[in-house]
Design an enzyme around this catalytic site. Structure first.
Site, short mmCIF file in Angstrom:
data_model
loop_
_atom_site.label_atom_id
_atom_site.label_comp_id
_atom_site.label_asym_id
_atom_site.label_seq_id
_atom_site.Cartn_x
_atom_site.Cartn_y
_atom_site.Cartn_z
N LEU A 685 -7.98 3.17 63.85
CA LEU A 685 -7.28 3.67 65.04
C LEU A 685 -5.97 2.91 65.25
CD1 LEU A 685 -7.56 5.57 67.58
CD2 LEU A 685 -8.31 3.50 68.78
N HIS A 686 -4.88 3.62 65.32
CA HIS A 686 -3.60 2.96 65.57
C HIS A 686 -2.72 3.76 66.50
CE1 HIS A 686 -3.21 5.39 61.88
NE2 HIS A 686 -1.93 5.58 62.21
#
Length: 789
Positions: A685-686
Site C-alpha cells: 500500500l502506497h
DNA sequence: GTTCTAGAAC
DNA sequence: GTTCTAGAAC
C-alpha cells in the site's frame, strides 16, 4: 407494428410499391403513417452526414428520406439555419421524412426544428452521436485539408468547445424519441432501424441507448468507412456550419465535467411496446445489467417530515454527484408520483446546472413500487422513506412499499433491524416470495430515515437546519453507500456463478479485482519464479558510481524483524495475501517497506518511521512526486484496507500533507493531490503525493496520465471517509478508466495524444474542477492545514 | 512499474 | 519518413 426500436430491425416491414414519392407519402399519411424528422446531434466529425447518407442509401422499405444539410445547402457558401428550416418544411409537406444534418448541439439550436416538425405533424426524433471526442477531433482535423478555415489544433479546439457546450437532447424539448449511439454497433443498429422503417411504420417513444462513458471505440472508424466510403468523402464537408462558428460557442467556458446538462425524465407511459423497449434497455444489451446497477429512491424527508425543498434538492444533487464520481457504473433515479412534483423539478434544474450525466442520474415520474410494470424502468434496488420503527403504514412511500412487498418484506425487514436512527439506512434483501420481487424484480429495499421538521413526528428538529442538513446528507450517503455495497455483493454472487461474466468488470470491488487477477495470472505465476529484481536498480545506473542508490545487497535478507521472513522466498512472486500474483518487478516497494534500513542512506528515502517510509518516486510523474509506503506486511493495496487500518491511513495522510507543505515552502506555485491507485501495479500500500503540474519526462503514456487524473486515483481524504463509514473501499475503476481518452485534468478538454496533451497542460490556466476544490482534495500554499486525525 | 519494438497513424 | 501507441517481456 414497427421494427424493434433500439435493437436490430429483424423484421423489416413489406416494401411499399413505387409510386410518386409525394403522392405515396400522402397516401401513407392517410393510412396512419407519419413523416419523421430526425434531428441529428453531434459535433463535426461525429458522423452525422454518414449516418443520414447510410439510411438514404440503404432505405429499402419505402419511406422517402431527405437529408437537409447546412454544410451543403448554401451552394458553396455557408448555409443558414433558415435555409434548413425551409428545406425541412418543404420536405415534410411533401410527406417526406427528413434528417436535419447540422450540429444541433444545444437546445436553442434544436427548438425551431422541433416546433416545425410538430406543426407539420411529423414525429420528431433526436439521434445523438456520442462518439469520443478523440474520434471527432481526429476526423475534423483531418478534413481541414479540404477547407482551410480551421487548421489542425484549431479544429480540435472547436470540437472540444462544442462538446463542452453540448446539451443532451431531452424528451421535454418535444422529441418523441431520443436515441444515443455510442459505438459502431449502436450506429449500425440505428441505421438499420431507420433504413427498414416503412412508410406507415412508426417507432416507439422514449429514450434509447446510453450516453457513452467508456474509452475510445476504435471500431467506429471502421464502420463509418465501411458504411459508405464515398459518402464519407463526399458528405463529410469540412466546413463548420454558421451556428458552430457563432461566437458564443467559441466563448464556451470549460466546465468541471464535459458531460451534458439536463434531465432525462421519462414520462410514464402505458404502451406495452415501450415497456418492452425500456426493459430491453434495462436488461442490458450493453456490457452490464443496468437494472441491478440502478437505485430508485424517493426524496427523503421532504414529504411528511416537511424538510425544506430547496435545501433538500441541493443535498440530493450534491450527494448524487459525489456518488457518481465515485462509482462508475451505478445509476440513480429520483422518483416521485406527481408530474408536478416540486422536488423533482428542483433537482432536475440543479442537476442540469451541475452538468451531471443525465444518463446516470435522472428523475422519474411514477410509482416507486411499479417502476418496471408501469414505467418499464428496471431498478433492482429501491429506497424507502422509512419510519424509525421500520413498520408499515403511515401513508406515502413507506406504506406503498410495505404494501407492495407484502408480509415477506415485513419479515425480512424485522430480521435485519428493529429501529432506525435519523441519517442511517438498512438494506433488506427482498425475499423471492414477495410480490415486489416477483413482479417488479426488486431484489433489495433500503430503508432510510431522514431528519424530521414536522412537530407532529418523532425526533423533531425544531427547524434546526444545520443539524437537519447534516442528517439528510448522512442519510443519502448511507443510502448510496449501502446501494453500492449491495451491488458489489450481487456482482460477487454473479461472479461465483460465472467467473467470466463480463458484468463483473463493470463494478470492480476489491475482491472482484483480486479474483480477476488471480484468475488471469494463475499460469503466469507458475512461470514467474525468477530471482527477485533488485529494488530500484535503474536508479543505481542513473546515479552512477558513489551514489546511495537503493539496491538489494545480496541474497540474504539479514534482518530478523520481518515477520514473514520464513515464507518470504515463497511469497516473492505471489505476494503475502491470498496468493495474489505480483510480478518480480512489482515487489520493489514491498522489499523497501520490509527492510528500509538497507536503503536508509539513499537520497531517495526522505523519512523512515515504524509505520511508513517516504520515498521519492523513482519515475516521478510530476515536478514533485513522492510515495508514503505503509510498512505493514500483508497490506498490499487498497483492496486489503479495513477499518483497523484507519489509524495507519491517517498517519500516512498526515505524513503526505507534511511533505507536501515542505515542497510548497520551496515552490508556492505547486498544487498537490494525495491519493491511492485503485489497482496499483506495485505491491505494498502506497500513497502518492503528486504535484498537479504533471511536468515530467517520466509521464509517457495514457495509463500514466489516467492513473492520476481519473477515478482510478482515489483521494486519500475520500478513502479515509469511506473506510470510516463502510469498513472497506470500493474500487470502481478498471482497465477501461485507464484506457479512456486523454483529458486535461483542469479544463477537461480532450487531446489526441500525449505530446499534445502535455503541451496543453503546460499552458492551461483553467481552474481545477470543483470536485477537486472541495474537501481539501487539493493542497496548495493557500490551503489551511488539513488533517484527518 | 519500465523498456523495447512492431506497426498504426500521421 | 517520423511520431506515437500498445502489447509483451521483464
Amino acid at each position: 407494428m414497427y421494427p424493434a426500436g433500439g435493437g436490430s430491425a429483424s423484421a423489416p416491414p413489406p416494401p411499399a410499391e413505387s409510386t410518386g414519392v409525394g403522392a405515396k407519402a400522402k397516401q401513407d399519411e392517410e393510412s396512419g403513417g407519419k413523416p419523421v424528422m430526425v434531428v441529428l446531434v453531434g459535433p463535426p466529425g461525429s458522423g452525422k452526414s454518414t449516418f443520414a447518407e447510410a439510411v438514404l442509401a440503404g432505405s429499402a422499405a419505402g419511406r422517402p428520406w431527405v437529408r437537409v444539410c447546412q454544410d451543403t445547402i448554401g451552394n458553396n457558401k455557408a448555409g443558414t439555419k433558415i435555409q434548413c428550416l425551409k428545406a425541412a418544411a418543404d420536405a415534410l409537406k411533401e410527406g417526406e421524412s427528413v434528417f436535419i444534418d447540422r450540429c444541433n448541439m444545444d437546445r436553442e439550436q434544436r427548438t425551431d426544428f422541433v416546433k416545425l416538425g410538430s406543426t407539420l405533424h411529423a414525429d420528431v426524433h433526436a439521434i445523438s452521436l456520442e462518439l469520443p471526442a478523440k474520434v471527432c477531433i481526429s476526423r475534423a482535423v483531418s478534413r481541414t485539408g479540404h477547407e482551410g478555415n480551421l487548421q489542425g489544433g484549431k479544429a480540435a479546439l472547436v470540437v472540444n468547445r462544442m462538446l463542452q457546450k453540448k446539451e443532451t437532447p431531452l424528451l421535454t424539448e418535444g422529441f418523441t424519441r431520443i436515441m444515443f449511439c455510442n459505438d459502431d454497433s449502436d450506429i449500425k443498429k440505428a441505421v438499420d432501424l431507420y433504413s427498414s422503417l416503412g412508410s406507415s411504420d412508426s417507432l416507439p417513444s422514449g429514450v434509447f441507448g446510453q450516453k457513452s462513458k467508456g474509452p475510445v471505440q476504435v471500431g467506429i472508424m471502421k464502420f463509418l468507412k465501411k458504411a459508405d466510403s464515398s459518402s464519407v468523402e463526399k458528405s463529410s464537408d469540412p466546413k463548420l456550419t454558421l451556428s458552430e462558428r457563432k461566437p458564443e460557442h467559441q466563448d464556451a467556458v470549460s466546465k468541471e465535467e464535459n458531460v451534458e446538462a439536463g434531465d432525462c425524465s421519462i414520462e410514464v407511459k402505458e404502451e406495452l411496446n415501450e415497456k418492452a423497449e425500456n426493459r430491453k434497455q434495462a436488461k442490458g444489451s450493453g456490457s452490464y445489467d443496468i437494472g441491478s446497477h440502478t437505485l430508485a429512491f424517493p426524496s427523503i424527508s421532504t414529504a411528511d417530515f416537511q424538510f425544506d425543498l430547496d435545501r433538500a434538492s441541493d443535498i440530493i444533487v450534491e450527494s448524487a454527484a459525489d456518488f457518481l464520481r465515485k462509482y462508475n457504473n451505478l445509476r440513480l433515479v429520483l422518483v416521485d408520483l406527481s408530474k408536478k412534483s416540486r422536488i423533482l423539478s428542483l433537482v432536475k434544474d440543479k442537476a442540469a446546472k451541475k452538468r451531471i450525466d443525465s444518463s446516470r442520474f435522472f428523475t422519474f415520474v411514477g410509482d416507486i413500487t411499479q417502476l418496471l410494470s408501469k414505467g418499464g424502468l428496471q431498478c433492482n434496488v429501491i429506497a424507502n422513506a422509512a419510519n424509525w420503527r421500520l413498520k408499515p403504514g403511515g401513508g406515502g412511500v413507506n406504506a406503498a412499499i410495505f404494501n407492495a412487498g407484502g408480509e415477506a418484506l415485513q419479515h425480512a425487514t424485522k430480521k435485519c433491524a428493529d429501529t432506525l436512527r435519523p441519517g442511517s439506512s438498512v438494506v433488506v434483501s427482498v425475499p423471492s416470495t414477495s410480490p415486489l420481487h416477483q413482479q417488479e424484480g426488486v431484489t433489495h429495499v433500503i430503508h432510510v430515515l431522514g431528519p424530521n421538521m414536522n412537530p407532529m413526528r418523532p425526533d423533531y428538529l425544531k427547524n434546526d437546519y444545520t443539524k437537519g442538513c447534516k442528517i439528510l446528507r448522512e442519510a443519502y450517503n448511507s443510502l448510496f453507500e449501502n446501494f453500492a455495497s449491495t451491488v458489489q455483493s450481487y456482482m460477487r454472487k454473479q461472479n461465483n456463478d460465472s467467473v467470466a461474466d463480463k458484468a463483473a468488470a463493470s463494478v470492480i470491488t476489491p475482491s472482484d479485482s483480486k479474483m480477476k487477477r488471480e484468475g488471469s495470472h494463475e499460469s503466469e505465476r507458475m512461470k514467474k519464479h525468477k530471482s527477485f529484481q533488485p529494488i530500484l536498480t535503474s536508479k543505481k545506473q542513473h546515479e552512477g558510481p558513489g551514489s546511495n542508490a537503493l539496491n538489494r545487497s545480496g541474497t540474504s535478507l539479514g534482518s530478523s524483524d520481518a515477520p514473514n521472513q520464513a515464507t518470504e522466498a515463497g511469497n516473492k512472486n505471489s505476494g503475502a495475501v491470498a496468493g495474489k500474483s505480483w510480478g518480480s518487478w512489482a515487489q520493489a516497494l514491498y522489499e523497501l517497506a520490509m527492510h528500509p534500513d538497507k536503503y536508509k542512506n539513499s537520497d531517495s528515502i526522505l523519512e523512515i518511521s515504524d509505520e511508513f517510509v517516504v520515498l521519492k518516486d523513482l519515475y516521478p510523474k510530476a515536478k514533485k512526486h513522492v510515495l508514503v509506503i505503509s510498512r505493514m506486511n500483508g497490506l498490499d493495496s487498497l483492496a486489503d484496507v479495513k477499518k483497523e487500518h484507519l489509524p495507519l491511513l491517517r498517519k500516512m495522510h498526515s505524513a503526505g500533507v507534511k511533505w507536501a507543505q515542505k515542497f510548497l515552502e520551496e515552490d508556492a506555485s505547486l498544487v498537490f493531490r494525495l491519493g491511492y491507485h485503485s489497482v496499483p501495479s506495485m505491491r505494498q500500500l502506497h500513497l502518492h503525493i503528486i504535484s498537479q503540474d504533471f511536468n515530467s519526462a517520466s509521464l509517457k503514456n495514457k495509463k500514466h496520465w489516467n492513473s492520476f487524473t481519473t477515478s482510478f486515483f482515489r483521494d486519500s481524504v475520500d478513502v479515509i471517509v469511506e473506510i470510516e463509514q463502510h469498513g472497506s473501499t470500493t474500487t470502481s475503476s478498471d482497465d477501461k478508466v485507464l484506457a479512456m481518452e486523454l483529458r486535461c485534468h483542469r479544463c477537461r478538454s480532450a487531446h489526441p495524444n500525449i505530446p499534445k496533451l502535455k503541451s496543453h497542460i503546460a499552458n492551461c490556466k483553467s481552474p481545477f474542477p470543483s470536485y477537486l476544490l472541495q474537501k481539501n482534495r487539493l493542497l496548495s500554499s493557500s490551503t489551511e492545514h488539513m488533517d484527518c486525525t
